[in-house]
Design an enzyme around this catalytic site. Structure first.
Site, mmCIF file in Angstrom:
data_model
loop_
_atom_site.group_PDB
_atom_site.id
_atom_site.type_symbol
_atom_site.label_atom_id
_atom_site.label_comp_id
_atom_site.label_asym_id
_atom_site.label_seq_id
_atom_site.Cartn_x
_atom_site.Cartn_y
_atom_site.Cartn_z
ATOM 1 N N GLU A 138 22.253 32.709 -19.093
ATOM 2 C CA GLU A 138 22.565 32.000 -20.321
ATOM 3 C C GLU A 138 22.579 30.484 -20.093
ATOM 4 O OE1 GLU A 138 26.153 33.440 -21.978
ATOM 5 O OE2 GLU A 138 25.944 32.223 -23.778
ATOM 6 N N ASP A 139 23.088 30.059 -18.967
ATOM 7 C CA ASP A 139 23.360 28.632 -18.790
ATOM 8 C C ASP A 139 22.443 27.902 -17.823
ATOM 9 O OD1 ASP A 139 25.378 28.981 -20.520
ATOM 10 O OD2 ASP A 139 27.001 28.920 -19.043
#
Ligand code: MN
Length: 745
Positions: A91-92
């Site tokens: 996600e990051d």
């Protein structure tokens, strides 16, 4: 160069935290396992290297902390620990799911995928329906570890919520109270649930939280003294019995005290059970139950128990695995005190849920990694069951989210002035079901503030509601249109289902009677014809529709006409090679290329047919017959493009069809039979053989003497399996004591 020093310090701190993570694993990790975790750690470090949390700390602190919860509080193994370390990577950072799969394999990648998707859903669509929430959890997490890691992630975010902006805190905290805490409870993760609740309260109602926290602190001394006074005599008695135990005085969680004050409309001081005394005994599994009851009897020797407050979750553990014996006794100074009695094993189950069950089965050092993995699988499948469990409670708790998550609540009063909380939009009928499911089911009307209102009246805060009931009232279909609570919906649905069952049972009797009038003998075959003819889903539905009158006399008559002289028989007779007599004795079966025969209907009759041009069925295909007006039976493949249309529009003209091998030849078998003679026995026997079992009888020879009979029956049978089935069925006839295949030819 301050910065450089800070970074060095941070690096050291990261290493320390990582080591502490490894130590918190519930069993010694193998070299292989350590390697996987190390690899995940290195990747996470790299992925988050330039990121910091809102607090200014290095981001990697977060995944390490989540992994620690996963390992220590839930007791999951190395794969979960690695996944927890990786949970924010996709996600990051620039790492993709493909990278994860390449480095860690498919299993880990799937878990990470689930985790990434869940947070995606939460970020975008906050008003998602709870039903969908549950579905989402199940579909995104075909592996329950996803949910457990997500819970750990949420717990750590709650523990560090302080550094978020205030409006975000509120949103995250309410979400936690409405979704994650109940989920943790459902999974039996008691201590995680309690912590989530307390933190949730802290950020949704900070003043209330601090007030209770303060009061608990202020009264601590007093509490400790009271617990000592209470447990003094108990300790002596337990020592005498040579039991090994610990006694803890546990204050109730802040959240549960808050709930109590709200629910009962009382103040902090009026909550009498602000703490519970817990007695944990060290006892072997085969002794623990009786030891718990021994402790119970010792306690009640000293303090008088409240008989209404005995909870025995030892004999019947709760759905989430909780086992414990609870009683409330009158302690010193006239205070009621709740006492919880359990073994060390039960205590661990209570704290961390099913994880503990499996850990206890684990014999520790002697079990290898594979065993541990299979135990974990067992636990996970148990949790899946809990989540998938279609029984009310599992659905109820998720459904409630929908109502609570973003809608306000209404507060209403019973005639006695008790406060009840219902979701906004709840009606008088919801209120009735909230009081009790029987009250709901029998609800005839309602008075709100002494005025008569319809059941669909939407409640407003402050309303005082009185429910009028009648013993004759029953749940109605249209009630579903205006109730909103999960409880009411579930109860109504169940009652309607129950009602439908009754109607169907009545309908069956009516149907048999009406068919008799029409000179049709009711049996399996006729029932199948009926359900095809009327195009309903199943035979139960036939009964129901007769019961309600949807299938009335007129339609049944039409059926009888069609059946006797109508298209069905007409076609059947016209296109059968030898009409009339026995369809079974077809001399030259119509064969296809490979020598297989096509048979039709439940009787597996051989009928003349044509293969349809549209789908060109061949032997072995799944097929059905369709009665055409001019061309007799046409055989289509089940996946024929026309199949759906034909089946839905002309259900009654569809014939079941099946390929059977041509070397299935009929042969004769002689059965000898003995039993106790009674009126109607021969009749029943032949009925079962020819109607129920569809077996032709060649000859039948039975004689009775002095109330017993014996005889033999010659039947035409396909194979030995068929014969066994027949024998089994005949055995069940009342009066038959002996039946077997005769050896003589
Ligand atoms: Mn996270």
């Amino acid at each position: 160069m301050h910065e450089a020093i800070d970074l060095e310090l941070e690096k050291k701190e990261i290493r320390n935290r990582y080591r502490s993570l490894l130590r918190s694993a519930k069993y010694p990790l193998t070299k292989e396992e350590k390697k996987v975790i190390r690899k995940a750690f290195n990747l996470a470090i790299d992925a988050h290297k330039d990121q910091r949390r809102k607090s200014g700390e290095p981001y990697i602190y977060h995944p390490i902390a989540v992994a620690q919860i996963v390992a220590k509080d839930i007791g999951l193994g190395p794969i979960s620990i690695a996944c927890a370390l990786l949970h924010d990577v996709v996600e990051d950072s620039d790492y993709t799911l493909e990278d994860i799969e390449r480095l860690f394999g498919e299993k880990v990648a799937r878990i990470i995928d689930g985790l990434t998707k869940i947070s995606g859903v939460f970020d975008q669509n906050v008003s998602m329906q709870a039903e969908n929430f549950r579905k989402m959890l199940l579909t995104l997490s075909d592996d329950v570890r996803v949910i457990l890691i997500k819970l750990s992630d949420r717990l750590h975010n709650m523990q560090t919520l302080e550094s978020m902006a205030p409006h975000k805190r509120r949103k995250i905290a309410s979400e936690t109270l409405y979704i994650y805490a109940p989920l943790a409870h459902r999974l039996g993760l008691y201590s995680i649930k309690t912590e989530l609740e307390d933190l949730g309260l802290k950020y949704t109602e900070p003043e209330v939280y601090e007030d209770i926290e303060q009061k608990l602190n202020d009264s601590k001394q007093e509490r400790v003294r009271y617990i000592q006074q209470f447990s003094g005599p108990i300790r002596k008695a337990l020592n005498k019995e040579l039991l090994y135990y610990t006694i803890k005085g546990r204050p109730k969680s802040i959240y549960s005290i808050r709930k109590k004050t709200l629910k009962q409309g009382i103040s902090f001081d009026e909550v009498y059970d602000k703490f519970a005394i817990r007695i944990i005994i060290n006892s072997s599994p085969d002794q623990e139950k009786s030891d718990c009851w021994k402790v119970y009897s010792i306690i009640t020797d000293y303090y008088k128990p409240n008989p209404d407050r005995l909870r025995d979750w030892i004999s019947t553990p709760r759905a989430n695995g909780y086992e414990s014996l609870h009683t409330t006794v009158m302690g010193p100074k006239g205070h009621w005190v709740e006492v919880q009695i359990r073994s060390e094993r039960m205590d661990e189950v209570a704290e961390v849920g099913y994880a503990a069950h499996w850990r206890y089965k684990d014999t520790g050092a002697s079990s290898n990694a594979r065993q541990r993995e299979s135990q974990l699988e067992g636990w996970i499948s148990k949790i899946r069951d809990l989540l998938e469990n279609p029984e009310a409670s599992a659905i109820d708790f998720i459904d409630d989210f929908k109502l609570n998550l973003f809608a306000d609540e209404v507060f209403v009063f019973t005639p006695n002035g008790d406060l009840r909380t219902l979701p906004k939009g709840a009606t008088a009928l919801d209120f009735a079901f909230d009081i009790h499911s029987e009250v709901g089911a029998r609800c005839l009307g309602a008075k709100v503030n002494a005025k008569l209102v319809p059941l669909s009246y939407q409640l407003k805060s402050g309303d005082q509601v009185e429910i009028l009931t009648s013993g004759k009232q029953k749940p109605k279909e249209d009630w579903m249109n205006f109730v909103v609570t999960a409880k009411a919906k579930t109860r109504i649905k169940n009652a309607l289902k129950e009602e439908k069952k009754w109607i169907a049972e009545d309908g069956k009797e009516i149907l048999i009677r009406k068919l008799k009038h029409l000179k049709i003998q009711f049996n399996e075959k006729v029932l199948n014809e009926l359900h095809r003819y009327f195009g309903v889903q199943n035979s139960q539905e036939v009964f129901y529709q007769v019961g309600t009158g949807i299938i009335d006399n007129k339609r049944l008559k039409a059926f009888a006409t069609d059946r006797n002289g109508g298209i069905y028989n007409y076609l059947k007779s016209r296109f059968t090679r030898r009409s009339g007599s026995s369809l079974r004795s077809v001399q030259e079966p119509q064969k296809d290329r490979k020598g297989d025969i096509l048979v039709f209907g439940d009787d597996e009759e051989q009928l003349e047919y044509k293969l349809s041009k549209c789908c060109d069925p061949i032997s072995g295909d799944d097929v059905f017959g369709f009665l055409t007006i001019n061309e007799g039976i046409k055989v289509h493949r089940l996946d024929c493009p026309n199949a759906i249309r034909l089946q839905s529009n002309y259900a009654y003209r569809i014939l079941k069809a099946r390929w059977v091998s041509s070397d299935r030849r009929d042969f004769l078998a002689i059965l000898t039979i003995k039993g106790i003679d009674r009126a109607g026995l021969v009749n029943e026997l032949t009925k079962i053989i020819s109607n129920t079992m569809k077996v032709n009888i060649r000859s039948l020879n039975i004689s009775g003497v002095d109330g017993v009979f014996d005889g033999n029956i010659t039947v035409v049978i396909h194979d030995t399996h068929h014969l066994e089935q027949l024998i089994e069925r005949i055995k069940r006839i009342d009066g038959v004591t002996d039946i077997k295949r005769s050896l003589k030819k």
